[in-house]
Design an enzyme around this catalytic site. Structure first.
Site, PDB file in Angstrom:
ATOM      1  N   VAL A 121       0.814  -1.212   0.000  1.00 15.77           N
ATOM      2  CA  VAL A 121       0.000   0.000   0.000  1.00 15.77           C
ATOM      3  C   VAL A 121       0.852   1.269   0.000  1.00 15.77           C
ATOM      4  CG1 VAL A 121      -1.939  -1.169   1.122  1.00 15.77           C
ATOM      5  CG2 VAL A 121      -0.271   0.056   2.522  1.00 15.77           C
ATOM      6  N   ASP A 122       0.221   2.353  -0.416  1.00 14.37           N
ATOM      7  CA  ASP A 122       0.892   3.654  -0.411  1.00 14.37           C
ATOM      8  C   ASP A 122       0.651   4.350   0.928  1.00 14.37           C
ATOM      9  OD1 ASP A 122      -1.709   4.669  -0.506  1.00 14.37           O
ATOM     10  OD2 ASP A 122      -1.585   5.228  -2.620  1.00 14.37           O
ATOM     11  N   PHE A 123       1.047   5.598   1.024  1.00 16.07           N
ATOM     12  CA  PHE A 123       0.930   6.363   2.259  1.00 16.07           C
ATOM     13  C   PHE A 123      -0.516   6.452   2.744  1.00 16.07           C
ATOM     14  CE2 PHE A 123       0.705  10.470   4.557  1.00 16.07           C
ATOM     15  CZ  PHE A 123       1.590  10.170   5.578  1.00 16.07           C
TER      16      PHE A 123
END
Length: 131
Positions: A13-15
């Protein structure tokens, strides 16, 4: 059709906690590899025979986000088998809801980059996944 489940980990996942879009390429690659494995296709034996699969074309539509800790299902089916290539459709789903759709054209090649006909037994195996 072949189906496999994948858990979404923090590394995916990203931020914002949403699966980074390029990670779907990995998920779909795993789905295609496991679909071939389930058909009894030995990619190491193909390599030993001087043949490899390469992605010729790949299209993806991202519909909804997957998030950390989701369990998603990757479905893979064969659309068309040609002399030296195969076209596959894939879906990523969470609880039956489509998250991403993909279409891949995979070419059979020799190590020196020339197209190679799919071996007859491989064509038959792929035809079993069509539909």
């Amino acid at each position: 059709m072949h189906a496999m489940d994948i858990r979404i980990y923090y590394e995916d996942v990203d931020f914002g906690g949403v699966v980074y879009y390029a990670n779907y390429l990995r998920f779909f690659e795993r789905g295609r590899t496991e679909a071939l494995r389930a058909l009894g296709v030995d990619q190491t034996a193909l390599k030993d025979a001087g043949l490899v699969f390469v992605v010729r074309r790949f299209e993806t539509d991202y519909l909804r986000p997957a998030r950390f800790d989701d369990l998603i299902r990757i479905e893979t089916r064969v659309l068309r088998v040609a002399g030296a290539s195969v076209e596959m459709a894939q879906r990523a789903l969470r609880e039956g809801v489509e998250l991403a759709l993909a279409r891949a054209r995979i070419a059979c090649m020799t190590f020196d980059g020339r197209p190679a006909r799919l071996p007859a037994d491989l064509r038959a195996a792929l035809a079993a996944l069509a539909g």
